[in-house]
Every structure is written in structure tokens, then in C-alpha cells.
Design an enzyme around this catalytic site. Structure first.
Site, PDB file in Angstrom:
ATOM      1  N   ASP A  49       0.805  -1.211   0.000  1.00 51.65           N
ATOM      2  CA  ASP A  49       0.000   0.000   0.000  1.00 51.65           C
ATOM      3  C   ASP A  49       0.845   1.271   0.000  1.00 51.65           C
ATOM      4  OD1 ASP A  49      -2.409  -1.285  -0.103  1.00 51.65           O
ATOM      5  OD2 ASP A  49      -2.782  -1.216   2.039  1.00 51.65           O
ATOM      6  N   ASN A 119      -4.191   9.900   1.962  1.00 55.64           N
ATOM      7  CA  ASN A 119      -4.683   9.275   3.186  1.00 55.64           C
ATOM      8  C   ASN A 119      -5.067  10.312   4.230  1.00 55.64           C
ATOM      9  OD1 ASN A 119      -4.701   6.589   2.534  1.00 55.64           O
ATOM     10  ND2 ASN A 119      -3.006   6.007   3.855  1.00 55.64           N
ATOM     11  N   GLU A 120      -4.062  11.047   4.732  1.00 56.00           N
ATOM     12  CA  GLU A 120      -4.331  11.999   5.795  1.00 56.00           C
ATOM     13  C   GLU A 120      -3.260  13.060   5.895  1.00 56.00           C
ATOM     14  OE1 GLU A 120      -1.447   9.374   7.079  1.00 56.00           O
ATOM     15  OE2 GLU A 120      -3.495   8.560   7.138  1.00 56.00           O
ATOM     16  N   THR A 160      -9.393   4.250   7.001  1.00 56.44           N
ATOM     17  CA  THR A 160      -9.094   2.914   7.532  1.00 56.44           C
ATOM     18  C   THR A 160      -7.645   2.778   7.965  1.00 56.44           C
ATOM     19  OG1 THR A 160      -8.563   2.038   5.343  1.00 56.44           O
ATOM     20  CG2 THR A 160     -10.851   1.860   6.064  1.00 56.44           C
TER      21      THR A 160
END
Length: 275
Positions: A49, A119-120, A160
């Protein structure tokens, strides 16, 4: 691997530095062709990932579809690795379109840095002292003081990952929301974060920055000694991922929401999104 060269879209293979990913790239290139990723119709990413996120960053703004196959340790974003029938799998794949967060960070020297996150965006204490932060939503201060290890803003894709580990909510992929989640909040202890419309502009100001230094991180891009960080989703940028039927990103996020282990359903190992 079957003999002969398949017809179909022009594929390019990119791989992480892991030996199994490099080997897979060489074998697949021999069969399906070795092409320039910038000129290919579809890029096949081989790794975990983390490498998938790097590949999405690399082709940010191009809307080039990325089909990942797991040759790493984590594979929430990836498809199962198989050499055979790749063109047919890609033709049947489901598209997931996601949008990045845009981070603008001003540091202690006054320098303004801009970065994207899939993602963040995280603000993290830089020393033994807890961070002290002020949070404003669309220009209005909503939390005058948060004392914590930090705070993060997560997309549905990233919900997640680190967000979930920090007890933040899992968001459906098509939800027009972003998650604002504290990391080990000390004060106010009762605050568990917020779900916000993805049109929201978030501004986080570092209080007592010399005593309590804070780093700002957009995925893997870090800025030290942050003073003020602005975060907003950029819906003008589309990132396209391809997943095998029945294993779309929507489906994987739903499984996480209900705590369903994919191994029970499909004989696969359970994976979480890597930071």
C-alpha cells in the site's frame, strides 16, 4: 505464465524496491510489454500500500488509472497478484475515484509549503511535550485549545489507516465527508473528533510552538516546526484506482466497518491501509 503477447491497453509496470516486486515487474514486462509509464494507458503498481500511495502521488493530476497488485506486506489498496489474464482482469475492473487533501503549512521561518495527501494530513508533537493546538472550521474557531499528541484530517480512503488506529470513524468511499480525529487527546478529554463536509476548510494553529514544536505530515511529506496548517479537499483532482470485481475499495471499506475478515469470505489475508 501463458506464451504469447496479449492485446489490449498499453500497460506499464512500476515496482517497489522489494525483490519480489522487482521480479514480478520483469516477468510481467516480458509478457505484456515494457512501456513508458507516462505514455501507457494504465499503470500496474507492484508492491504494498505504501508503494501504491507513492504511485498515485507520482501520477497526480493525470487521471491515469492505477491497477495495483500486492507484492508487499500490506495490500488493502491492492489486488491479488496473478500473472495470468491481466488484460482481462483490468478490462473487468471497477473504478474507484478519490480526491486528495491539499495541505498548506507555514513554518517557524515563515516559509509556506504546499503538499497533497491521499490518506491523511497529520500534526504530530515533535518532542516530549504534548502539542497545543487551536482548530478553526471555515474561519471560525471551534476548539480554542486541544492538548494532545496531535490531530489528523483523513479522507475516506485514509479513514481505515492511521485515522482508524486513532479511534477515528471509517468513512464510506463515496461519503462527502472528511474525518477530524485527535491523537491521544489529553484536554479536552471528552472530545473524540468531528465528521465534516469535504468542502470544509480547516485551519490548525500551533500554540506555544517554541515550547511545544509540531510537525505537519501530508502522507509521507513532512514539514518540521509548523506554525499554521490549512487543510482542504481538492475535488478538482481525480485519482483513479482499479480493483477486481467484488473487491472494490467501497466493498473493502464496508468490510472494515462491519469487522468482516475477508479471509472468511474469500480465503484472503486481512489487510489494512498502510500509512
Amino acid at each position: 505464465m501463458p506464451a504469447g503477447r496479449s492485446s489490449g491497453p498499453v500497460l506499464a509496470f512500476v515496482a517497489s524496491t522489494a525483490p519480489e516486486a522487482q521480479l514480478a515487474a520483469r516477468r510481467l514486462s516480458r509478457f505484456y510489454g515494457e512501456n513508458d509509464p507516462d505514455k501507457a494507458d494504465i499503470v500496474v503498481a507492484l508492491g504494498g500500500d505504501g508503494f501504491m500511495l507513492q504511485t498515485l502521488h507520482r501520477f497526480l493530476g493525470t487521471e491515469k488509472p492505477i491497477y495495483g497488485m500486492n507484492r508487499g506486506s500490506v495490500g488493502f489498496l491492492m489486488n491479488e497478484f496473478r500473472e495470468d489474464g491481466l488484460v482481462e482482469r483490468i478490462a473487468q475492473a471497477e473504478r474507484s475515484v478519490v480526491h486528495p487533501l491539499n495541505m498548506r503549512c507555514r513554518d517557524s521561518s515563515g516559509r509556506l509549503t504546499e503538499a497533497r495527501a491521499l490518506n491523511e494530513v497529520s500534526l504530530l508533537r515533535q518532542s516530549f511535550q504534548a502539542a497545543k493546538l487551536e482548530i478553526a472550521i471555515d474561519g471560525q474557531v471551534r476548539l480554542p485549545e486541544l492538548v494532545a499528541d496531535g490531530v489528523l484530517v483523513a479522507t475516506p480512503t485514509g479513514s481505515t489507516a492511521y485515522n482508524f488506529s486513532a479511534n477515528g470513524p471509517i468513512l464510506p468511499l463515496n461519503a462527502p465527508l472528511i474525518a477530524l480525529t485527535p491523537i491521544s487527546a489529553f484536554r479536552p478529554r471528552h472530545w473524540r473528533g468531528a465528521l465534516l463536509p469535504d468542502s470544509t476548510a480547516i485551519t490548525i494553529t500551533v500554540l506555544e510552538p517554541d515550547k511545544r514544536p509540531v510537525a505537519a505530515v501530508a502522507d509521507h511529506f513532512e514539514t518540521r516546526d509548523a506554525r499554521e496548517v490549512s487543510v482542504a479537499m481538492d475535488r478538482s483532482v481525480n485519482l483513479v484506482m482499479l480493483h477486481d470485481p467484488g473487491h472494490s475499495l467501497d466493498e473493502r471499506i464496508l468490510r472494515e466497518q462491519f469487522g468482516t475478515d475477508p479471509a472468511d469470505l474469500h480465503g484472503r489475508e486481512r489487510h489494512f491501509t498502510a500509512r
